[in-house]
Design an enzyme around this catalytic site. Structure first.
Site, short mmCIF file in Angstrom:
data_model
loop_
_atom_site.label_atom_id
_atom_site.label_comp_id
_atom_site.label_asym_id
_atom_site.label_seq_id
_atom_site.Cartn_x
_atom_site.Cartn_y
_atom_site.Cartn_z
N TYR A 173 -21.43 15.64 -9.36
CA TYR A 173 -22.16 15.53 -10.61
C TYR A 173 -22.81 16.86 -10.99
CZ TYR A 173 -21.97 10.78 -12.31
OH TYR A 173 -21.59 9.61 -12.91
N GLY B 50 0.80 -1.21 0.00
CA GLY B 50 0.00 0.00 0.00
C GLY B 50 0.84 1.27 0.00
N ASN B 51 0.19 2.37 -0.32
CA ASN B 51 0.88 3.66 -0.38
C ASN B 51 -0.14 4.79 -0.53
OD1 ASN B 51 0.48 3.43 -3.45
ND2 ASN B 51 1.85 1.73 -2.98
N HIS C 138 -3.35 3.48 -2.64
CA HIS C 138 -3.40 2.11 -3.16
C HIS C 138 -3.24 1.16 -1.98
CE1 HIS C 138 -2.75 -1.61 -5.20
NE2 HIS C 138 -1.49 -1.68 -4.85
N ASP D 109 -23.15 6.59 0.24
CA ASP D 109 -22.61 7.78 0.93
C ASP D 109 -21.30 8.25 0.33
OD1 ASP D 109 -23.37 7.60 4.53
OD2 ASP D 109 -24.11 8.87 2.87
N HIS E 143 -4.54 -6.87 -9.56
CA HIS E 143 -3.75 -6.03 -8.65
C HIS E 143 -4.57 -5.67 -7.41
CE1 HIS E 143 -0.60 -2.57 -8.28
NE2 HIS E 143 -0.75 -3.26 -7.17
N SER F 56 9.36 3.38 -1.11
CA SER F 56 9.07 1.99 -1.45
C SER F 56 9.67 1.03 -0.43
CB SER F 56 9.64 1.66 -2.84
OG SER F 56 9.31 0.33 -3.19
N HIS G 126 -3.87 -3.29 -0.68
CA HIS G 126 -4.18 -4.67 -1.06
C HIS G 126 -5.22 -5.21 -0.08
CE1 HIS G 126 -0.60 -5.65 -3.83
NE2 HIS G 126 -0.74 -4.36 -3.75
N SER H 206 7.49 5.03 -3.88
CA SER H 206 6.68 3.82 -4.02
C SER H 206 6.74 3.27 -5.45
CB SER H 206 5.22 4.13 -3.69
OG SER H 206 4.37 3.09 -4.15
N SER H 207 6.68 1.95 -5.57
CA SER H 207 6.68 1.32 -6.90
C SER H 207 5.41 1.69 -7.68
CB SER H 207 6.76 -0.20 -6.75
OG SER H 207 5.70 -0.66 -5.91
N ASP H 208 4.41 2.21 -6.99
CA ASP H 208 3.17 2.63 -7.66
C ASP H 208 3.17 4.11 -8.02
OD1 ASP H 208 1.82 0.35 -5.45
OD2 ASP H 208 1.55 0.14 -7.63
O1 5SP Z 1 1.45 -4.19 -5.54
C1 5SP Z 1 2.56 -3.85 -5.18
C2 5SP Z 1 3.74 -4.69 -5.44
O2 5SP Z 1 3.37 -5.77 -6.29
C3 5SP Z 1 2.75 -2.54 -4.48
O3 5SP Z 1 1.52 -1.83 -4.54
C4 5SP Z 1 3.11 -2.74 -3.01
O4 5SP Z 1 1.94 -3.15 -2.32
C5 5SP Z 1 3.58 -1.45 -2.36
O5 5SP Z 1 4.83 -1.18 -2.87
P1 5SP Z 1 5.67 0.09 -2.35
O6 5SP Z 1 4.73 1.28 -2.23
O7 5SP Z 1 6.25 -0.27 -1.00
O8 5SP Z 1 6.72 0.28 -3.43
#
Ligand code: 5SP
Length: 229
Positions: free
Chosen positions: A225, A23-24, A90, A115, A166, A40, A92, A69-71
């Protein structure tokens, strides 16, 4: 802003939306054209406000010793594609990921959903193999923006998406609003799953007039809207 983004990131484990370093959260300063994002792979209990990374809208790191972050490319793509948003999350979170992996929109079954989300939350299909661009990491952002354009959805009316293979991305007026939306998404995903188990053959979809009434009662007649009733 680094403190605010750090505080928002620390809400992810607090709200039980992440495991390990998953997450991030990020937030943008539109005037400066810069956004701040979590580094990351850093454990949340090791994270510090000064670890936050500052990135421009072309993806260049302008401040920070750690890798963003990788995202980051997805956050960046969403800030460019959705000019009204101020924060992106983001996670999981398991119930939302379950709907994402199943390729199912998250349906609006009740007022808990209405809501926050003015309609079903779309499941965005991953790009096909031949569509994958060389800039692989941009694909998630492309997929999300394409799904919203295809459906004619206002991203501020439905501030979430379920990316197949994802997981969920949510957004809002700032980082904390985006975290709020991420938690509501997870709670509603679990509720929807149980509703479908309890009554698999019924049409549980919230009728549009109730969706309208409830959403605009909560957000006001001039909500995203711009319609009212
Ligand atoms: O889905 C992924 C990795 O597959 C990423 O979303 C990680 O869940 C978070 O990565 P970092 O934010 O630590 O780079």
């Amino acid at each position: 802003m680094k403190q605010r983004v750090y505080d928002a990131n620390m809400l992810l484990p607090k709200y039980d939306l992440v495991t390990f370093t998953w997450g991030n959260v990020s937030e943008i300063d539109r005037e400066k054209g810069l956004f701040v994002i979590k580094p990351s792979g850093v454990d949340y209990d090791q994270l510090r406000p000064e670890d936050m990374v500052v990135v421009d809208l072309k993806g260049n790191v302008v401040e920070g010793d750690l890798n963003p972050s990788s995202d980051t490319p997805t956050h960046m793509y969403l800030y460019n594609a959705f000019p009204a948003i101020g924060g992106v999350v983001h996670t999981h979170s398991p119930w939302a990921v379950s709907f994402a992996q199943a390729g199912l929109d998250l349906p609006a079954f009740g007022t808990t959903h209405a809501d926050t989300f003015y309609g079903n939350v779309p499941a965005a299909s991953a790009l096909t193999e031949k569509e994958v661009t060389s800039a692989y990491e941009l694909n998630t952002g492309v997929v999300i923006a394409r799904e919203f354009a295809k459906r004619g959805l206002d991203p501020m009316a439905v501030p979430a998406v379920l990316v197949r293979q994802h997981g969920p991305f949510t957004w809002g007026k700032d980082a904390h609003d985006a975290v709020h939306n991420a938690k509501v998404l997870e709670v509603v995903a679990e509720m929807d799953y149980h509703s479908l188990q309890l009554n698999p053959h019924a049409n549980l979809q919230l009728p549009q007039y109730l969706l309208d009434k409830h959403y605009y009662r909560k957000h006001g007649a001039n909500a995203y809207y711009g319609q009212g009733n």
